[in-house]
Design an enzyme around this catalytic site. Sequence first.
Site, PDB file in Angstrom:
ATOM      1  N   ARG A  63       0.826  -1.220   0.000  1.00  0.00           N
ATOM      2  CA  ARG A  63       0.000   0.000   0.000  1.00  0.00           C
ATOM      3  C   ARG A  63       0.853   1.260   0.000  1.00  0.00           C
ATOM      4  O   ARG A  63       0.419   2.310  -0.466  1.00  0.00           O
ATOM      5  CB  ARG A  63      -0.976  -0.036   1.180  1.00  0.00           C
ATOM      6  CG  ARG A  63      -2.168  -0.940   0.889  1.00  0.00           C
ATOM      7  CD  ARG A  63      -2.828  -1.420   2.130  1.00  0.00           C
ATOM      8  NE  ARG A  63      -2.068  -2.512   2.721  1.00  0.00           N
ATOM      9  CZ  ARG A  63      -2.340  -3.070   3.869  1.00  0.00           C
ATOM     10  NH1 ARG A  63      -3.345  -2.645   4.564  1.00  0.00           N
ATOM     11  NH2 ARG A  63      -1.597  -4.062   4.317  1.00  0.00           N
ATOM     12  N   GLU A 100       5.058 -10.700  14.775  1.00  0.00           N
ATOM     13  CA  GLU A 100       4.542 -11.296  16.008  1.00  0.00           C
ATOM     14  C   GLU A 100       5.026 -12.755  16.131  1.00  0.00           C
ATOM     15  O   GLU A 100       5.428 -13.202  17.185  1.00  0.00           O
ATOM     16  CB  GLU A 100       3.013 -11.222  15.989  1.00  0.00           C
ATOM     17  CG  GLU A 100       2.408 -11.422  17.353  1.00  0.00           C
ATOM     18  CD  GLU A 100       0.900 -11.259  17.303  1.00  0.00           C
ATOM     19  OE1 GLU A 100       0.383 -10.748  16.297  1.00  0.00           O
ATOM     20  OE2 GLU A 100       0.263 -11.661  18.285  1.00  0.00           O
TER      21      GLU A 100
HETATM   22  P1  AMP Z   1       4.150  -2.589  12.008  1.00  0.00           P
HETATM   23  O1  AMP Z   1       5.433  -3.109  11.427  1.00  0.00           O
HETATM   24  O2  AMP Z   1       3.682  -3.376  13.207  1.00  0.00           O
HETATM   25  O3  AMP Z   1       4.191  -1.111  12.269  1.00  0.00           O
HETATM   26  O4  AMP Z   1       3.013  -2.851  10.908  1.00  0.00           O
HETATM   27  C1  AMP Z   1       2.873  -1.990   9.830  1.00  0.00           C
HETATM   28  C2  AMP Z   1       2.602  -2.726   8.546  1.00  0.00           C
HETATM   29  O5  AMP Z   1       1.651  -3.780   8.717  1.00  0.00           O
HETATM   30  C3  AMP Z   1       2.021  -1.774   7.517  1.00  0.00           C
HETATM   31  O6  AMP Z   1       2.611  -2.061   6.247  1.00  0.00           O
HETATM   32  C4  AMP Z   1       0.529  -2.058   7.537  1.00  0.00           C
HETATM   33  O7  AMP Z   1      -0.003  -2.028   6.245  1.00  0.00           O
HETATM   34  C5  AMP Z   1       0.382  -3.428   8.173  1.00  0.00           C
HETATM   35  N1  AMP Z   1      -0.576  -3.453   9.306  1.00  0.00           N
HETATM   36  C6  AMP Z   1      -0.275  -3.683  10.611  1.00  0.00           C
HETATM   37  N2  AMP Z   1      -1.367  -3.667  11.386  1.00  0.00           N
HETATM   38  C7  AMP Z   1      -2.412  -3.386  10.564  1.00  0.00           C
HETATM   39  C8  AMP Z   1      -3.830  -3.203  10.772  1.00  0.00           C
HETATM   40  N3  AMP Z   1      -4.406  -3.298  11.984  1.00  0.00           N
HETATM   41  N4  AMP Z   1      -4.597  -2.919   9.694  1.00  0.00           N
HETATM   42  C9  AMP Z   1      -4.031  -2.798   8.453  1.00  0.00           C
HETATM   43  N5  AMP Z   1      -2.718  -2.973   8.189  1.00  0.00           N
HETATM   44  C10 AMP Z   1      -1.903  -3.261   9.237  1.00  0.00           C
END
Ligand code: AMP
Length: 180
Positions: A63, A100
Amino acid sequence: MQESEIDLRALVRTIPDYPKPGIQFRDITTLLGDGAGLTECIEQLAAPYRNAGVEAVAGIEARGFILGGAVADRLSCGFVPIRKKGKLPAKAIGQDYELEYGIDAIEIHEDALRSGERVLLVDDLIATGGTAVAAAKLLKKLGAEIVGAAFVIDLPDLGGCEKLAAIGLECHTLIAFEGD
Ligand code: AMP
């Protein structure tokens, strides 16, 4: 956070329990599909960087490609893709990061940026910040100067922006969903 006539938050669709139980998936396809909403979103993402001398936008698969490409066009600069491991055709460098469960990796072409080039990082959402920190490490490995990191959505309870602040990067986010 910014005020606008268009309610960007209302254009994001929430899918409960996707991709697994307990996750509230913030789906931006509804925002992308709304012409006025998309224009406003790109405008707000780009606004703080109009006079920041940004020379390239780096977007994170997938995205971040859609949003980052549009922001690059708005800032009249080039776009650099940061992709999941094994997808880039030319010689690339990688960075592992923790999910995770387990480990993932992202990559960037090793010749994508010049040393000292001023880069803006863009993705749709920041949650734990793991992906963005890994992307920032990749950009730094190429010697780029990171001007900032812009996201449509912040999940503040997961602390991603604090994680970016800890490595000296300022987050620019448009809307927040608390409690995730
Ligand atoms: P993080 O590395 O935990 O900050 O996760 C960010 C990435 O995971 C981004 O590329 C988001 O598109 C995706 N992502 C994580 N959590 C969500 C969520 N609740 N809804 C949509 N996309 C998410």
